[in-house]
Scaffold this active site. Structure first.
Site, mmCIF file in Angstrom:
data_model
loop_
_atom_site.group_PDB
_atom_site.id
_atom_site.type_symbol
_atom_site.label_atom_id
_atom_site.label_comp_id
_atom_site.label_asym_id
_atom_site.label_seq_id
_atom_site.Cartn_x
_atom_site.Cartn_y
_atom_site.Cartn_z
ATOM 1 N N GLY A 1 3.780 9.813 0.433
ATOM 2 C CA GLY A 1 2.943 9.746 1.619
ATOM 3 C C GLY A 1 1.976 8.579 1.539
ATOM 4 O O GLY A 1 2.309 7.499 1.069
ATOM 5 N N VAL B 1 7.053 5.871 6.489
ATOM 6 C CA VAL B 1 6.907 4.478 6.941
ATOM 7 C C VAL B 1 7.955 3.539 6.349
ATOM 8 O O VAL B 1 8.049 2.380 6.756
ATOM 9 C CB VAL B 1 5.495 3.922 6.635
ATOM 10 C CG1 VAL B 1 4.441 4.678 7.414
ATOM 11 C CG2 VAL B 1 5.208 3.950 5.141
ATOM 12 N N ASN C 1 7.449 -2.431 8.538
ATOM 13 C CA ASN C 1 8.820 -1.937 8.562
ATOM 14 C C ASN C 1 9.287 -1.654 9.992
ATOM 15 O O ASN C 1 8.487 -1.352 10.875
ATOM 16 C CB ASN C 1 8.918 -0.670 7.714
ATOM 17 C CG ASN C 1 10.343 -0.276 7.427
ATOM 18 O OD1 ASN C 1 11.219 -1.123 7.231
ATOM 19 N ND2 ASN C 1 10.617 1.015 7.409
ATOM 20 N N LYS D 1 8.785 3.582 2.609
ATOM 21 C CA LYS D 1 8.586 3.300 1.185
ATOM 22 C C LYS D 1 9.887 3.385 0.396
ATOM 23 O O LYS D 1 10.134 2.575 -0.509
ATOM 24 C CB LYS D 1 7.573 4.284 0.582
ATOM 25 C CG LYS D 1 6.179 4.186 1.141
ATOM 26 C CD LYS D 1 5.223 5.108 0.409
ATOM 27 C CE LYS D 1 5.599 6.573 0.470
ATOM 28 N NZ LYS D 1 5.562 7.119 1.844
ATOM 29 N N LYS E 1 10.039 7.880 -8.983
ATOM 30 C CA LYS E 1 9.421 8.763 -7.985
ATOM 31 C C LYS E 1 8.624 9.805 -8.756
ATOM 32 O O LYS E 1 9.195 10.682 -9.415
ATOM 33 C CB LYS E 1 10.490 9.446 -7.129
ATOM 34 C CG LYS E 1 9.908 10.301 -6.005
ATOM 35 C CD LYS E 1 9.311 9.437 -4.896
ATOM 36 C CE LYS E 1 8.828 10.299 -3.735
ATOM 37 N NZ LYS E 1 8.310 9.494 -2.612
#
Length: 244
Positions: free
Chosen positions: A130, A31, A187, A33, A55
């Site tokens: 995710g 999406v 987005n 991120k 991360k």
């Protein structure tokens, strides 16, 4: 009237990240991120704040390497850290089990690793994996990590049809875990359909959060990501982390 009692309906979006950072979460995979994480980290660094992107676990590596993308946007390897890298493009807990390599993921090690970097950084931008219910390790999920790290969450969502349900449920889940929500970023927003044009207002009404939109962008050159965020998000989003 729908039952939104689990939303803590009186809560409002904070409208800004915290002094020590933000957790960028998504309604799903793919999406945006990573783009949001890179843009926020670069924007903060340009403003004089030594922000670092974290991360917790990268799957599908290579070719996927979110930390490397942040480094390219910020122009320095100091801008990002990745704690774990796994080859299968699956949820981390599943990827570790299915990996041809001898891999053992520890939720405690991931949680403590993220917390240590957050504590040692001026400002941290943690990127999720995710959506919130993705299995992470030891039976724990991404939402457990968000709750344990203790940073407010910025929700990144798709702009088109179907995003109302996913976004509202994501905000609800965060609030049930006591996680403050900064706001929602839609987005790749183009406003080309009725759904896209009406979604920002409806999501704001459903969640009580500020809703911002970011258009599709060409990530070459990489530093354009920061410019796009500067244009489409208010600078107040960076307070109080932004140096005065």
């Amino acid at each position: 009237m729908s039952d939104t009692s689990g939303d803590s309906g009186s809560d409002r979006g904070t409208g800004h990240i915290a002094a020590d950072g933000v957790f960028v979460v998504g309604t799903d995979t793919g999406v945006g991120k990573t783009v949001m994480t890179a843009g926020l980290t670069g924007w903060l660094r340009d403003a004089g704040t030594e922000a670092v992107a974290i991360k917790p676990c990268q799957t599908g590596h290579p070719p996927d390497d979110d930390a490397a993308f942040v480094e390219s946007v910020c122009g320095t390897a100091d801008a990002a850290v990745c704690l774990e890298r796994l080859s299968p493009p699956l949820a981390p807990e599943v990827a570790a089990r299915e990996s041809a390599e001898d891999v053992t993921l520890s939720y405690e090690a991931i949680r403590d690793g993220v917390a240590d970097i957050v504590a040692g950084s001026e400002t941290a931008v943690v990127e999720g994996i995710g959506g919130l219910r993705v299995p992470l390790a030891d039976g724990r999920e991404v939402i457990d990590l968000v709750g344990d790290v203790g940073l407010p969450a910025l929700v990144v969502a798709r702009s088109g049809l179907g995003t109302l349900n996913h976004t509202a449920l994501t905000v609800q889940a965060l609030r049930r875990r006591g996680v403050p929500v900064v706001g929602v970023v839609l987005n790749e927003y183009e406003g080309a359909t009725t759904a896209e044009r009406t979604n920002p207002e409806v999501i704001e009404r459903m969640t009580g959060c500020a809703v911002w939109s970011v258009p599709p962008l060409d990530i070459e050159p990489a530093d354009c990501v920061v410019d796009v965020l500067r244009t489409h998000l208010p600078q107040s989003v960076l307070q109080p982390a932004l140096k005065q």
